[in-house]
Structure formats: C-alpha cells, structure tokens
Enzyme design. Sequence first.
Site, PDB file in Angstrom:
ATOM      1  N   ASP A  57       0.853  -1.121  -0.081  1.00  0.00           N
ATOM      2  CA  ASP A  57       0.005   0.015  -0.050  1.00  0.00           C
ATOM      3  C   ASP A  57       0.794   1.226  -0.176  1.00  0.00           C
ATOM      4  OD1 ASP A  57      -1.931   2.147   0.407  1.00  0.00           O
ATOM      5  OD2 ASP A  57      -2.796   0.851   1.935  1.00  0.00           O
ATOM      6  N   SER A  83     -10.658   4.760  -8.162  1.00  0.00           N
ATOM      7  CA  SER A  83     -10.808   5.444  -9.657  1.00  0.00           C
ATOM      8  C   SER A  83     -12.326   5.443  -9.958  1.00  0.00           C
ATOM      9  CB  SER A  83      -9.942   5.215 -10.693  1.00  0.00           C
ATOM     10  OG  SER A  83     -10.258   4.022 -11.136  1.00  0.00           O
ATOM     11  N   THR A  98      -7.284   6.197   0.324  1.00  0.00           N
ATOM     12  CA  THR A  98      -6.207   6.011  -0.540  1.00  0.00           C
ATOM     13  C   THR A  98      -5.860   7.188  -1.362  1.00  0.00           C
ATOM     14  OG1 THR A  98      -7.081   3.547  -1.008  1.00  0.00           O
ATOM     15  CG2 THR A  98      -5.670   4.710  -2.666  1.00  0.00           C
ATOM     16  N   THR A 132      -6.703  13.391 -12.953  1.00  0.00           N
ATOM     17  CA  THR A 132      -7.967  13.014 -13.927  1.00  0.00           C
ATOM     18  C   THR A 132      -8.585  14.469 -14.261  1.00  0.00           C
ATOM     19  OG1 THR A 132     -10.169  12.171 -13.873  1.00  0.00           O
ATOM     20  CG2 THR A 132      -9.446  12.993 -11.853  1.00  0.00           C
ATOM     21  N   ASP A 133      -9.219  14.582 -15.251  1.00  0.00           N
ATOM     22  CA  ASP A 133      -9.873  15.784 -15.518  1.00  0.00           C
ATOM     23  C   ASP A 133     -11.080  15.983 -14.890  1.00  0.00           C
ATOM     24  OD1 ASP A 133     -11.317  13.965 -16.691  1.00  0.00           O
ATOM     25  OD2 ASP A 133     -11.621  14.541 -18.750  1.00  0.00           O
ATOM     26  N   GLU A 134     -11.486  15.008 -14.133  1.00  0.00           N
ATOM     27  CA  GLU A 134     -12.644  14.978 -13.228  1.00  0.00           C
ATOM     28  C   GLU A 134     -12.435  16.071 -12.221  1.00  0.00           C
ATOM     29  OE1 GLU A 134     -15.163  11.722 -12.528  1.00  0.00           O
ATOM     30  OE2 GLU A 134     -14.055  10.630 -13.990  1.00  0.00           O
ATOM     31  N   LYS A 162      -9.286  12.886  -5.623  1.00  0.00           N
ATOM     32  CA  LYS A 162      -8.225  13.356  -6.674  1.00  0.00           C
ATOM     33  C   LYS A 162      -7.783  14.714  -6.520  1.00  0.00           C
ATOM     34  CE  LYS A 162      -6.303  10.932  -9.183  1.00  0.00           C
ATOM     35  NZ  LYS A 162      -5.184  10.271  -8.808  1.00  0.00           N
ATOM     36  N   ASN A 188      -9.894   7.291 -20.220  1.00  0.00           N
ATOM     37  CA  ASN A 188      -9.014   6.273 -20.946  1.00  0.00           C
ATOM     38  C   ASN A 188      -9.784   4.966 -21.327  1.00  0.00           C
ATOM     39  OD1 ASN A 188      -5.578   6.177 -19.846  1.00  0.00           O
ATOM     40  ND2 ASN A 188      -6.930   8.033 -19.868  1.00  0.00           N
ATOM     41  N   VAL A 214     -27.462   2.524 -19.858  1.00  0.00           N
ATOM     42  CA  VAL A 214     -27.071   3.666 -20.295  1.00  0.00           C
ATOM     43  C   VAL A 214     -27.610   4.802 -19.236  1.00  0.00           C
ATOM     44  CG1 VAL A 214     -27.038   5.352 -21.972  1.00  0.00           C
ATOM     45  CG2 VAL A 214     -26.675   2.992 -22.672  1.00  0.00           C
TER      46      VAL A 214
END
Length: 354
Positions: A57, A83, A98, A132-134, A162, A188, A214
């Site tokens: 870890d 993620s 994490t 990430t773009d988020e 993140k 990705n 969806v």
Amino acid sequence: MILVTGGAGFIGANFVLDWLAAHAEPVVNLDKLTYAGNLENLAAVQRDSRHVFVHGDIGDSQLVERLLREHRPRAVINFAAESHVDRSIHAPGTFIETNVVGTFRLLEAVRAHWSGLQGAERDAFRFLHVSTDEVYGSLAAKDPAFSEQHRYEPNSPYSASKAASDHLVRAYHHTYGLPVVTTNCSNNYGPYHFPEKLIPLMIVNALAGKPLPVYGDGQQIRDWLYVGDHCSAIRRVLDAGRLGETYNIGGWNEKPNIEIVHTVCALLDELRPKPGGGGYREQITFVKDRPGHDRRYAIDARKIERELGWKPAETFETGIRKTVQWYLANGEWVQRVQSGAYREWISTQYAQAA
C-alpha cells in the site's frame, strides 16, 4: 530504475508493459491489489527480471521508505488510486483513505528520500502524479475545454479526493521544493480495463446477452483517450516536463456516451455477429442517471503538444477497434476478472509465499 505505484491496475499495468517494451530500465511496481488490481495484467512480464512486483500500500510508510532506500529509483510515478465514481458515491471513505491519506504518506516518504540525495541524483529525481480531468468539474455544451488554468470544481467523492491529492502534490513542490509534475487525463479506454467501466461493460454485457445500461439520456460527453497514447504522454512528461507544472492529456475525441455504445455495438455486429441474428443495439436499456452526474468533460491538450511535442497517435476509430478486438481475443481474462478467480489465486499465492 523507476518506482511505479498502482502498476497492476488498468492504466498502471499498460504503462509498465509499454515502458518495458520501450526501455531497458527496470521497474519496481508497488500495488495493493484491490478489486481492480490484477497480476494477470502483467503476465507478459512475469519472468522479466526488469520487473519487480511488490504487494503493498502507498499508505504503508515503512514499506515505501524501504523500497526507496533499497532500489533508489530516479523517479516515482503515482498511478495508485481508487477511481470509479459509482463506487465513490457508495463508499467514499475508501477514496479518501487511498487518494488523499495514501498520497500524503507517499509524498512524505518521497520527500524524506529526496532530501537525502546529493548532486546529480538529486537534480534528476522526479515525482510524477497521474490525475484526472474530473477535478475540473462539469462543462456546459458551449464552454471551452479544460485548460491547465481551469479552476477545480470536483462534483463527486472520487473527483474531490483526486483534487485533494493534486493540491498536496502542488504544495509539496512550492513548500519543500519537491520536483513534481502532474498530469490530468481524460477518459481512458483500451486493454485490461476492469469491466465495470462504460466501454468494457458494454462489450462484456453485449456478448453475454445482457442489457446495456446507459445512464439518463446517454448524452453525457467525455473526451476519450486510448490508454497507449496516455502512456506515451506520461513518458514524455517524465522526460521533459517542467517542474511544478501540470499537463492536460486528452484524445481530442469528445463524444456522448450513447454514441460510444452505438459504436461498440456496430463493431461487435461486424466482428462477432449474434448467432441468432439481430443487432446488439437491441440490448440498450436506459436507466436512472447517477447522482451528480457531470454532463461534459473536454481536455484542451495544446500545452503538452506545444511544449513537449506530444499528441495522440490513435483516432477514436482506430483505438476503439483495437479495444473491442482485444476483449474478443481475451475472453478468459474477462471471465476470471468477473468470477473473482484471479483474486482467489492472489490470496492463495501470497499465503504460500508467507
């Protein structure tokens, strides 16, 4: 050598495989092997002496300190993260532990190691943080794409965790001088993607005759980046990225989710037609949208192209075809991931090793 964290997950494993295919330089690979970490992703380098796998870890400070002391990597590349947005909604604590606490402990261990280096070894050291773009939030239909100057507006526990890790990395550079670079990538796709994410889920469910779920109206827009292109971008940033800088990595492929699903169905109709006839689009089912679902992400990747000369090699058409073909050719991998057989093997393997 380099130290890669989270190198048995989707992007991390692809990076390790690409790195060893392109470089003679060894990799120490630290991974906790949570649900999406899979040693089968690394089967091609199982007997490669350049690949040293360590089960552990990033939050284990003593372990990380030992690895840094013993192997003296010239760079640490941090992929380790929880993620999946859906999972973060149901169990946010794991993401904080994490992505925030783990990154903090990793940074502390790396800072202590770097502080003890001298001369050229110290000057050459890098910490590359993969994000990430988020973290930037959601865009309206006519908004310009996310640039590196876009303010952070995370909307899910995942993206908030993140964002916090990004801020920690930045702070360690500005406060302590730690030589860091951060990358923020778009969605990705490609080989070894855990089959809970959109593209592999559609492939796996379609072949199994299950509904293709969806969210909402399917008009959520994402910028899609083939994982091999992402790996080449990270290598380039590691080689030449300016310290303290952020580089956005995107595929220049803005597409609504429903178009992605239609494309996957069309490729499956071509490459693996239904035995009884009909098309895979018949299995599409619209379901209730998830809470706080961001409407649009888009990456402005001009900075990395301008400064470092990188741009994606794959179009969406070439990348998605390669991806579907990979899943069709690797049905046993999918079955083991879904059944949990590989996780049972890991438990047995490490029990024996102990």
